[in-house]
Design a protein around this motif. Structure first.
Motif, PDB file in Angstrom:
ATOM      1  N   MET A  21      32.551 -19.013  24.882  1.00  0.00           N
ATOM      2  CA  MET A  21      32.415 -17.653  24.351  1.00  0.00           C
ATOM      3  C   MET A  21      31.708 -17.666  22.996  1.00  0.00           C
ATOM      4  O   MET A  21      30.901 -16.780  22.699  1.00  0.00           O
ATOM      5  CB  MET A  21      33.786 -16.997  24.210  1.00  0.00           C
ATOM      6  N   ILE A  22      32.000 -18.656  22.172  1.00  0.00           N
ATOM      7  CA  ILE A  22      31.355 -18.759  20.860  1.00  0.00           C
ATOM      8  C   ILE A  22      29.856 -18.971  21.025  1.00  0.00           C
ATOM      9  O   ILE A  22      29.044 -18.327  20.341  1.00  0.00           O
ATOM     10  CB  ILE A  22      31.982 -19.895  20.028  1.00  0.00           C
ATOM     11  N   THR A  23      29.459 -19.863  21.937  1.00  0.00           N
ATOM     12  CA  THR A  23      28.025 -20.104  22.129  1.00  0.00           C
ATOM     13  C   THR A  23      27.331 -18.872  22.701  1.00  0.00           C
ATOM     14  O   THR A  23      26.202 -18.564  22.315  1.00  0.00           O
ATOM     15  CB  THR A  23      27.783 -21.321  23.036  1.00  0.00           C
ATOM     16  N   ALA A  24      27.982 -18.159  23.622  1.00  0.00           N
ATOM     17  CA  ALA A  24      27.382 -16.934  24.165  1.00  0.00           C
ATOM     18  C   ALA A  24      27.237 -15.875  23.084  1.00  0.00           C
ATOM     19  O   ALA A  24      26.206 -15.183  23.013  1.00  0.00           O
ATOM     20  CB  ALA A  24      28.245 -16.412  25.317  1.00  0.00           C
ATOM     21  N   GLU A  25      28.256 -15.726  22.248  1.00  0.00           N
ATOM     22  CA  GLU A  25      28.167 -14.763  21.147  1.00  0.00           C
ATOM     23  C   GLU A  25      27.088 -15.161  20.147  1.00  0.00           C
ATOM     24  O   GLU A  25      26.392 -14.307  19.600  1.00  0.00           O
ATOM     25  CB  GLU A  25      29.508 -14.649  20.433  1.00  0.00           C
ATOM     26  N   LYS A  26      26.934 -16.444  19.921  1.00  0.00           N
ATOM     27  CA  LYS A  26      25.922 -16.906  18.983  1.00  0.00           C
ATOM     28  C   LYS A  26      24.524 -16.609  19.501  1.00  0.00           C
ATOM     29  O   LYS A  26      23.657 -16.154  18.739  1.00  0.00           O
ATOM     30  CB  LYS A  26      26.091 -18.409  18.741  1.00  0.00           C
ATOM     31  N   ALA A  29      23.925 -12.895  19.187  1.00  0.00           N
ATOM     32  CA  ALA A  29      23.704 -12.518  17.790  1.00  0.00           C
ATOM     33  C   ALA A  29      22.339 -12.971  17.303  1.00  0.00           C
ATOM     34  O   ALA A  29      21.695 -12.274  16.513  1.00  0.00           O
ATOM     35  CB  ALA A  29      24.806 -13.103  16.916  1.00  0.00           C
ATOM     36  N   MET A  30      21.892 -14.132  17.764  1.00  0.00           N
ATOM     37  CA  MET A  30      20.571 -14.630  17.362  1.00  0.00           C
ATOM     38  C   MET A  30      19.469 -13.716  17.888  1.00  0.00           C
ATOM     39  O   MET A  30      18.527 -13.397  17.172  1.00  0.00           O
ATOM     40  CB  MET A  30      20.360 -16.061  17.873  1.00  0.00           C
ATOM     41  N   GLU A  31      19.596 -13.301  19.159  1.00  0.00           N
ATOM     42  CA  GLU A  31      18.594 -12.400  19.733  1.00  0.00           C
ATOM     43  C   GLU A  31      18.603 -11.051  19.026  1.00  0.00           C
ATOM     44  O   GLU A  31      17.555 -10.463  18.770  1.00  0.00           O
ATOM     45  CB  GLU A  31      18.852 -12.218  21.227  1.00  0.00           C
ATOM     46  N   GLU A  32      19.791 -10.588  18.695  1.00  0.00           N
ATOM     47  CA  GLU A  32      19.910  -9.304  18.017  1.00  0.00           C
ATOM     48  C   GLU A  32      19.369  -9.384  16.592  1.00  0.00           C
ATOM     49  O   GLU A  32      18.720  -8.453  16.106  1.00  0.00           O
ATOM     50  CB  GLU A  32      21.377  -8.889  17.999  1.00  0.00           C
ATOM     51  N   SER A  33      19.652 -10.490  15.907  1.00  0.00           N
ATOM     52  CA  SER A  33      19.197 -10.620  14.522  1.00  0.00           C
ATOM     53  C   SER A  33      17.697 -10.827  14.433  1.00  0.00           C
ATOM     54  O   SER A  33      17.071 -10.431  13.453  1.00  0.00           O
ATOM     55  CB  SER A  33      19.930 -11.759  13.825  1.00  0.00           C
ATOM     56  N   MET A  36      16.192  -7.393  14.496  1.00  0.00           N
ATOM     57  CA  MET A  36      16.423  -6.614  13.270  1.00  0.00           C
ATOM     58  C   MET A  36      16.061  -7.393  12.014  1.00  0.00           C
ATOM     59  O   MET A  36      16.209  -6.888  10.913  1.00  0.00           O
ATOM     60  CB  MET A  36      17.889  -6.193  13.196  1.00  0.00           C
ATOM     61  N   HIS A  37      15.641  -8.624  12.145  1.00  0.00           N
ATOM     62  CA  HIS A  37      15.295  -9.501  11.027  1.00  0.00           C
ATOM     63  C   HIS A  37      16.472  -9.667  10.071  1.00  0.00           C
ATOM     64  O   HIS A  37      16.337  -9.571   8.860  1.00  0.00           O
ATOM     65  CB  HIS A  37      14.064  -8.972  10.280  1.00  0.00           C
ATOM     66  N   GLU A  38      17.654  -9.920  10.621  1.00  0.00           N
ATOM     67  CA  GLU A  38      18.864 -10.157   9.834  1.00  0.00           C
ATOM     68  C   GLU A  38      19.442 -11.509  10.210  1.00  0.00           C
ATOM     69  O   GLU A  38      19.066 -12.116  11.206  1.00  0.00           O
ATOM     70  CB  GLU A  38      19.925  -9.089  10.116  1.00  0.00           C
ATOM     71  N   ASP A  39      20.391 -11.934   9.426  1.00  0.00           N
ATOM     72  CA  ASP A  39      21.122 -13.165   9.726  1.00  0.00           C
ATOM     73  C   ASP A  39      22.532 -12.777  10.125  1.00  0.00           C
ATOM     74  O   ASP A  39      23.298 -12.277   9.299  1.00  0.00           O
ATOM     75  CB  ASP A  39      21.131 -14.093   8.510  1.00  0.00           C
ATOM     76  N   ALA A  40      22.903 -12.989  11.383  1.00  0.00           N
ATOM     77  CA  ALA A  40      24.218 -12.570  11.874  1.00  0.00           C
ATOM     78  C   ALA A  40      25.067 -13.805  12.159  1.00  0.00           C
ATOM     79  O   ALA A  40      24.655 -14.714  12.867  1.00  0.00           O
ATOM     80  CB  ALA A  40      24.075 -11.752  13.143  1.00  0.00           C
ATOM     81  N   THR A  41      26.231 -13.834  11.573  1.00  0.00           N
ATOM     82  CA  THR A  41      27.183 -14.910  11.824  1.00  0.00           C
ATOM     83  C   THR A  41      28.566 -14.304  11.990  1.00  0.00           C
ATOM     84  O   THR A  41      28.793 -13.148  11.647  1.00  0.00           O
ATOM     85  CB  THR A  41      27.225 -15.921  10.663  1.00  0.00           C
ATOM     86  N   GLY A  42      29.511 -15.101  12.478  1.00  0.00           N
ATOM     87  CA  GLY A  42      30.891 -14.645  12.603  1.00  0.00           C
ATOM     88  C   GLY A  42      31.450 -14.952  13.974  1.00  0.00           C
ATOM     89  O   GLY A  42      30.719 -15.172  14.942  1.00  0.00           O
ATOM     90  N   VAL A  43      32.765 -14.952  14.037  1.00  0.00           N
ATOM     91  CA  VAL A  43      33.487 -15.218  15.273  1.00  0.00           C
ATOM     92  C   VAL A  43      34.451 -14.062  15.490  1.00  0.00           C
ATOM     93  O   VAL A  43      35.104 -13.604  14.548  1.00  0.00           O
ATOM     94  CB  VAL A  43      34.252 -16.564  15.184  1.00  0.00           C
ATOM     95  N   THR A  44      34.575 -13.620  16.736  1.00  0.00           N
ATOM     96  CA  THR A  44      35.458 -12.486  17.012  1.00  0.00           C
ATOM     97  C   THR A  44      36.919 -12.922  16.964  1.00  0.00           C
ATOM     98  O   THR A  44      37.250 -14.105  17.078  1.00  0.00           O
ATOM     99  CB  THR A  44      35.156 -11.883  18.390  1.00  0.00           C
TER     100      THR A  44
END
Length: 111
Positions: A21-26, A29-33, A36-44
């Protein structure tokens, strides 16, 4: 069987599922960032709870049976006390080496 194998397997599977789940979320988030040209990190929170529950379940399953520690119930004398002679105890400490150091120190002024 003292070790509950099913608990260890289920706990390990939960931790592995949380890792996927962490790798899928990562990746999401990478595709989304990138868009939007942002840096997205975090774990649910769900991943954190799943890792904690899985680790606790696996550890509890691997512990086995708890038995009390009874030192007073020993039938045989301990190896350390087999040749003990209480009349011949010699208590040495490192403090005897401190005597020369303490006598060589000058008292503070004003005394």
């Amino acid at each position: 069987m003292a070790v509950k194998l099913w608990m260890v397997v289920v706990g390990t599977a939960m931790v592995a599922h949380a890792g996927s789940m962490i790798t899928a979320e990562k990746h999401a988030a990478m595709e989304e960032s990138e868009a939007m040209h942002e840096d997205a990190t975090g774990v649910t929170f769900q991943v954190v709870v799943e890792v904690l529950c899985g680790a606790l379940l696996a550890l509890w399953g691997g512990i086995g049976e708890f038995k009390p520690i009874r030192m007073g119930d020993s039938k045989k004398p301990r190896w350390e006390s087999l040749h003990e002679r209480p009349d011949f105890h010699s208590y040495r400490s490192r403090a005897k080496f401190m005597r020369t150091l303490l006598t060589s120190i000058e008292p503070p002024p004003g005394r």
